[in-house]
Design a protein around this motif. Structure first.
Motif, short mmCIF file in Angstrom:
data_model
loop_
_atom_site.label_atom_id
_atom_site.label_comp_id
_atom_site.label_asym_id
_atom_site.label_seq_id
_atom_site.Cartn_x
_atom_site.Cartn_y
_atom_site.Cartn_z
N GLU A 125 0.84 -1.20 0.00
CA GLU A 125 0.00 0.00 0.00
C GLU A 125 0.88 1.25 0.00
N TRP A 126 0.72 2.07 -1.03
CA TRP A 126 1.56 3.25 -1.22
C TRP A 126 0.70 4.45 -1.61
N THR A 127 1.17 5.63 -1.25
CA THR A 127 0.56 6.86 -1.74
C THR A 127 1.62 7.66 -2.48
N VAL A 128 1.18 8.32 -3.54
CA VAL A 128 2.06 9.17 -4.33
C VAL A 128 1.41 10.55 -4.44
N HIS A 129 2.09 11.57 -3.95
CA HIS A 129 1.62 12.94 -4.09
C HIS A 129 2.32 13.53 -5.32
N GLY A 130 1.58 13.62 -6.42
CA GLY A 130 2.18 13.98 -7.70
C GLY A 130 2.45 15.47 -7.85
N VAL A 131 3.27 15.78 -8.84
CA VAL A 131 3.69 17.16 -9.12
C VAL A 131 3.07 17.68 -10.40
N GLY A 132 2.28 16.85 -11.09
CA GLY A 132 1.63 17.28 -12.31
C GLY A 132 2.51 17.09 -13.55
N VAL A 133 1.88 17.04 -14.71
CA VAL A 133 2.61 16.93 -15.97
C VAL A 133 3.50 18.17 -16.13
N GLY A 134 4.75 17.95 -16.41
CA GLY A 134 5.70 19.05 -16.55
C GLY A 134 6.28 19.54 -15.24
N ARG B 230 1.78 -4.99 -25.11
CA ARG B 230 1.01 -4.83 -23.88
C ARG B 230 0.54 -3.38 -23.72
N ASP B 231 -0.71 -3.23 -23.32
CA ASP B 231 -1.36 -1.91 -23.40
C ASP B 231 -1.62 -1.27 -22.04
N HIS B 232 -0.82 -1.63 -21.04
CA HIS B 232 -1.04 -1.06 -19.70
C HIS B 232 -0.90 0.46 -19.70
N THR B 233 0.04 0.99 -20.48
CA THR B 233 0.23 2.44 -20.51
C THR B 233 -1.01 3.14 -21.03
N GLU B 234 -1.57 2.65 -22.13
CA GLU B 234 -2.75 3.26 -22.70
C GLU B 234 -3.94 3.20 -21.73
N ARG B 235 -4.13 2.03 -21.12
CA ARG B 235 -5.23 1.87 -20.17
C ARG B 235 -5.09 2.85 -19.00
N MET B 236 -3.86 2.94 -18.48
CA MET B 236 -3.65 3.77 -17.30
C MET B 236 -3.72 5.26 -17.63
N LEU B 237 -3.23 5.64 -18.80
CA LEU B 237 -3.35 7.04 -19.21
C LEU B 237 -4.81 7.47 -19.25
N VAL B 238 -5.65 6.64 -19.85
CA VAL B 238 -7.08 6.96 -19.90
C VAL B 238 -7.66 7.03 -18.49
N GLY B 239 -7.26 6.08 -17.64
CA GLY B 239 -7.75 6.07 -16.28
C GLY B 239 -7.37 7.32 -15.50
N PHE B 240 -6.20 7.89 -15.79
CA PHE B 240 -5.75 9.10 -15.11
C PHE B 240 -6.26 10.38 -15.79
N GLY B 241 -7.06 10.22 -16.84
CA GLY B 241 -7.73 11.36 -17.43
C GLY B 241 -7.10 11.94 -18.68
N THR C 202 -3.11 13.40 -26.76
CA THR C 202 -3.08 14.86 -26.71
C THR C 202 -2.25 15.31 -25.52
N GLY C 203 -1.24 16.13 -25.79
CA GLY C 203 -0.27 16.49 -24.76
C GLY C 203 -0.77 17.52 -23.77
N ARG C 204 -0.03 17.58 -22.67
CA ARG C 204 -0.21 18.56 -21.58
C ARG C 204 -1.61 18.52 -20.95
N PRO C 205 -2.09 17.32 -20.61
CA PRO C 205 -3.34 17.23 -19.85
C PRO C 205 -3.04 17.48 -18.37
N GLU C 206 -4.08 17.66 -17.59
CA GLU C 206 -3.91 17.60 -16.13
C GLU C 206 -4.39 16.23 -15.70
N LEU C 207 -3.45 15.38 -15.30
CA LEU C 207 -3.81 14.04 -14.89
C LEU C 207 -4.45 14.07 -13.50
N THR C 208 -5.49 13.27 -13.33
CA THR C 208 -6.25 13.23 -12.08
C THR C 208 -5.79 12.05 -11.24
#
Length: 449
Positions: A77-86, A201-212, A230-236
């Motif tokens: 069990e881990w938590t990640v406090h992200g810094v956002g794209v860029g 393997r499509d884990h990256t595509e699945r997870m990108l969509v999941g993160f918004g 599409t670049g520079r989204p705000e991932l959720t």
């Protein structure tokens, strides 16, 4: 000799029936990506079932070095406090990715469109692996790299100050290359496009969509797989439940198939169609595997596997299946040694540039244990011994490769005489509970120290 410290020779001996439940660890590919995408989201991502092997822990340290807050809350069990794209910041020190080709290549993609320098290194095995297949497409974004000959580590990547979007057709089927380009595209303007001749393997595509992220996939008129990001989204931030790793599950599954009288239950294994080529192949060989309680967990299809000892026959594995089982060919070659007839594995040249030259490593070890093989650059052929049994009796070189080590230990469980590996320490990179799990099933695997 292992770069993980003192080598740990291990021996597997002919075992009685393997019985029980094999709760294998979380999927390594998804664990890497959960940490990276969590670090690139804005806010707190919660991860359960994270694989806590050395490879993934090195990725967690790398995300911390790049500015994310990564905290272990409990087992898996881990938590990640992200810094956002860029939002990554220049690391103060070299990023050491240990043994992980997935980790280093994905992280290279993630930092390639940031205006700073990152230096990467790894263990003796990783430093031998080619990075040009990733740095070449990253250069199209404007990134520069300086490394050893053939782009090997240690390597410094100078991120693009003003990245541009890229359209890239992958020259070889590689989820690592595809993912590196998509990760770089996150912080580039406009649309980044990746085209694959063979879907990986499509884990990256699945997870990108999941993160918004805004991402689409399509099949082109010529049958290629096209991904547009599409670049520079705000991932959720997300709650990510990591399914159990089909590549790790392969070892207790294959052991149960070749050890007479065995019946093993393996719960919650990912059944992603870009990863399940081994299981399709085993069923074609006559394996008694039932797929129970199919469901979706963490955006991935999973099922519980019930596996019984089986009389297997050799088959020809189609080359187009190789990408969906590339990590499982070593243990498949062990299963093939116990089958009746010949198993032909084509389209496997990618194994030449894994943690070791896995075709050569398996061929030499199989030969030493009395199994007849043939090989060329892109093919491995195993002439199964069936009812004659596999002689065993050899000490096999692992070449600092976790999957080679585990594959030969599985072989020793059903061979006439014990099989030893020169160093089992790399197993900790992907399957830290391998020894305990296999012992719980009744496998006779011991350390020789």
């Amino acid at each position: 000799m292992s770069s993980h410290g003192t080598p740990i020779p291990m021996t597997a001996r002919k075992s009685g029936p393997l019985k029980g439940t094999a709760a294998v660890p979380g999927d390594k590919s998804i664990s890497h990506r959960a940490l990276i995408f969590g670090a690139m989201a804005v806010g707190e991502t919660k991860i359960t079932g994270l694989l806590e092997g050395e490879d993934v822990l090195d990725t967690a340290k790398a995300m911390q070095a790049l500015g994310a807050d990564v905290i272990r809350e409990g087992a898996g069990e881990w938590t990640v406090h992200g810094v956002g794209v860029g939002g990554f910041t220049e690391p103060a020190d070299v990023i050491d990715c240990g043994n992980s080709g997935t980790g280093v290549r994905l992280i290279m993609g993630a930092v390639a469109t940031h205006d700073f320098c990152t230096t990467f290194t790894g263990d003796g095995s990783l430093r031998k692996r080619p990075m040009g297949r990733v740095t070449d497409p990253l250069a199209l974004f404007g990134a520069q790299s300086v490394g050893r000959s053939e782009g090997r580590l240690p390597l410094t990547l100078i991120g693009a100050a003003e990245p541009v979007p890229v359209e890239y057709e992958t020259p070889v089927p590689s989820a690592q290359v595809k993912s590196a380009v998509l990760l770089a595209g996150l912080n580039a303007p406009g649309q980044t496009v990746v085209i694959e001749k063979e879907m990986t393997r499509d884990h990256t595509e699945r997870m990108l969509v999941g993160f918004g992220a805004e991402l689409t996939t399509e099949t082109t008129p010529d049958g290629y797989h096209k991904i547009t990001l599409t670049g520079r989204p705000e991932l959720t931030p997300q709650e990510v439940a990591v399914p159990r790793d089909p590549s790790s599950a392969a070892f207790p599954v294959c052991a149960a198939l070749i050890v007479e009288g065995s019946e093993v239950f393996v719960p919650g294994v990912s059944q992603n169609t870009t990863r399940n080529g081994l299981y399709t192949t085993l069923v074609e060989m006559g394996a008694d595997i039932s797929f129970e309680n199919p469901r979706t967990e963490g955006g991935e299809p999973v099922a519980d596997l019930r596996v019984k000892y089986s009389q297997l026959k050799g088959i020809e594995v189609p080359s187009e299946r190789a990408a969906s089982m590339i990590d499982e060919f070593p243990v498949l070659s062990v299963v093939a040694a116990f089958a009746e007839g010949t198993t032909v594995m084509r389209g496997v040249k990618e194994l030449r540039v894994k943690e070791s030259d896995r075709i050569d490593a398996m061929a030499r070890g199989l030969e030493a244990c009395g199994v007849e093989i043939e090989e060329d650059h892109d093919t491995l052929i195993v002439h199964g011994r069936g009812s004659k049994g596999v002689k065993g009796g050899a000490t096999c070189a692992t070449h600092i490769d976790h999957r080679i080590a585990m594959s030969f230990l599985v072989m020793g469980l059903a061979s006439d005489t014990p099989v030893t590996v020169d160093d089992g320490s790399p197993i900790a990179t992907s399957f830290p509970v391998f020894e305990k799990l296999m012992a719980g099933l009744g496998a006779a695997i011991t350390r020789n120290n």
